[in-house]
Structure formats: C-alpha cells, structure tokens
Design a protein around this motif. Sequence first.
Motif, PDB file in Angstrom:
ATOM      1  N   ASP A 122      64.521 -13.067 -31.514  1.00 61.35           N
ATOM      2  CA  ASP A 122      64.738 -14.489 -31.299  1.00 61.35           C
ATOM      3  C   ASP A 122      65.293 -15.095 -32.598  1.00 61.35           C
ATOM      4  OD1 ASP A 122      64.437 -17.238 -31.220  1.00 61.35           O
ATOM      5  OD2 ASP A 122      62.445 -17.193 -30.317  1.00 61.35           O
ATOM      6  N   SER A 124      65.942 -18.060 -33.461  1.00 60.91           N
ATOM      7  CA  SER A 124      65.477 -19.372 -33.941  1.00 60.91           C
ATOM      8  C   SER A 124      64.661 -19.185 -35.227  1.00 60.91           C
ATOM      9  CB  SER A 124      64.644 -20.076 -32.874  1.00 60.91           C
ATOM     10  OG  SER A 124      63.412 -19.436 -32.690  1.00 60.91           O
ATOM     11  N   ILE A 125      64.305 -17.947 -35.538  1.00 62.16           N
ATOM     12  CA  ILE A 125      63.576 -17.659 -36.775  1.00 62.16           C
ATOM     13  C   ILE A 125      64.512 -17.722 -37.993  1.00 62.16           C
ATOM     14  CG2 ILE A 125      63.902 -15.134 -36.777  1.00 62.16           C
ATOM     15  CD1 ILE A 125      60.608 -16.916 -37.685  1.00 62.16           C
ATOM     16  N   ILE A 126      65.815 -17.809 -37.776  1.00 61.96           N
ATOM     17  CA  ILE A 126      66.780 -17.772 -38.877  1.00 61.96           C
ATOM     18  C   ILE A 126      66.994 -19.163 -39.475  1.00 61.96           C
ATOM     19  CG2 ILE A 126      69.196 -17.256 -39.498  1.00 61.96           C
ATOM     20  CD1 ILE A 126      67.496 -14.775 -38.820  1.00 61.96           C
TER      21      ILE A 126
END
Lengths: 174, 174
Positions: A122, A124-126
């Motif tokens: 996922d 969105s962790i970046i």
Amino acid sequence: MKRIAIDMDEVIADANIRFAEWYKRDKGIEFTHEQLNSKKFSELLPADHQYLIKEYVYHDDFFVDLELIPGCQEVIEDLYEKYEIFITTAAMEFPNSLLPKLAWLGKHFPYISWTNIVFCGDKSIINADYLIDDNVKHFKRFVGQGILFTASHNHDVEWDVRVNTWDDVRKLLL
Amino acid sequence: MKRIAIDMDEVIADANIRFAEWYKRDKGIEFTHEQLNSKKFSELLPADHQYLIKEYVYHDDFFVDLELIPGCQEVIEDLYEKYEIFITTAAMEFPNSLLPKLAWLGKHFPYISWTNIVFCGDKSIINADYLIDDNVKHFKRFVGQGILFTASHNHDVEWDVRVNTWDDVRKLLL
C-alpha cells in the motif's frame, strides 16, 4: 530538496515484454508492439490461457533482467541532480521478485543507494512530493501529487496529471 | 484511523540472541542476559572477533526464525484493532534478510497483509503518525512522532518518547 518516488513495473521496467516473450515460447503466439501497448496483457489472451499470467509472475525468473522503459535511465539521472529519488515498488505481492528487483536496480541505477529503495504494498505509506506510477489506486491516499505513467492497462483511466513517456516526465519536472 | 509503523530488529525480532548463540557456537564464549541487554554486541567482543559481526549479518541463515521480543505479539494484536499497522524495516542493507523477514512476519503476524509490510532504508520515506524504532536516526526527518524502543545499543541516547517494553507501548498508545 523535493522528493520523487518512482514505481518499477511498467514505469522503469518492462514486464509486458517478458509476458510476450514467455507466451510466444509456450504457445507460439506473438503480439505486435501495438497490441501490447493498447491492451492489458490479460485482455490479449483467450480464457483458457489466463492461468499463465499467475504462473508467470510467481516464477522465480520472471523479474530477472527485465528490459528498461525507454528514456528512464537518462531522465532519472538528470532528476537525481535536483530531487531526492526513491524507488517504491509494490514488490511484497511477489516475494520471488524481491532479489531480482534489487539486482536489477543495482545494475541499471547503481548510484541509487539501498537507503532509497522501498519494497512495499500500500503506497499511502510513502512520504514524497511526487509519485510516478502506472496505478492510480496508489494515488488515492498518497500525500503528494500522483503522476500517472501511461501503460497498456490505464489508457481509459482518468487522472489529472499524466505522462506518456520519460520525455514527458522531463518536461514536467525539469 | 491513525497509523503506527513498527521496526523489526530489536523491536519485535531479537537479533541479539542470534548473535550470542552463534558466538557461543564459534568461540565457546557465553554472555549473560544482563551483558546482552547492557551493551552493544560489538562492545562485548574483543577486537580480533569484530569481523564475526559482519560475517553473521550477511549469512543467509542469520535472520531465519529469530526469537520474538517479549509481549510484541499480544500488544500488536490489540493495537491492530485501533490503528493501521505497518511493519517498516531497513532490510535493504541486508538482501539476505528479505525472504527470511517476510517468512517470519507470515509466521508470527499472519493477519498483517503484504500490503502493510515495507522493506526500506531511509525511514523518512515512511508516512505514519508513529514510528516505533530502536534507532533515533530514523526519527530525524520522520513526519510523525518517533517512539524509541529501548535496546542494548541505545541506553545513552536522548529522546523524548521512550518505551522499555511492549507493555510500555500498550500504556502509551492504548
């Protein structure tokens, strides 16, 4: 310094060519570049050959020595002067891809340190200012600006910032 | 839902015990728990044994079946009810650790999806509210709140939010 996160498959590494090579090897059927660029690979296969796709992507050799997407080396080298560059690939789905992907990056982008390589799921962790990716799903919860890199499977996808080639990336970010 | 990023080595997986086991096997010298908890492993070794540390961490079996840090399974299972949980480990330094780490997570945390596992280097790339880690270097550019997990090598490190055990994590976050 702003930060760019860059996906691998279909953005810098061409997995489609590998699909086509192996399919020709196994079934004797060849696709043109035009066909490969216009449709998802799965849409090109008859129903009774669909099983091959899973078989291929979980094969130990699938991710070994993939071809480069044209222009990515030159443009990323130039981006590297002005941005922090991270490679961020959803590799966790395919554990067989982890070591080949690392080796591939070492070969084609030797100046990108291991500190700047991210294998995730996922995205969105970046935490980055830009994410260049061929899957809009990764942009939904991404904190920065998603930049959609055109690939055979996303022609019909709507997204406000799209690039068709690495030359487009250069124009947009340099 | 707030998001917690959790490191692996010395936070949920005990690499120190593996060091001690292998050192005893190779040199016949045993350390007490007290020694292992009070000093970095390298500080316990004489100068002419320092080479073993690199030899160990790059060995294919080093990261296989590491012991769990006490309490982590129970507390993370409870955190999972109230937070998004990501495992974020600087595994890229040790390519030999990638597959063993993935297998270890599958065994001990089967409910954590591959989408929530991140192998990285520089953890400033992590977008989370909290990062539980034994290395303050990862907190310097981290967007959220770093929570220092006490380990043998960080007793003297200054950081405003520190936890000594997983029970402390429970008290802090639940």
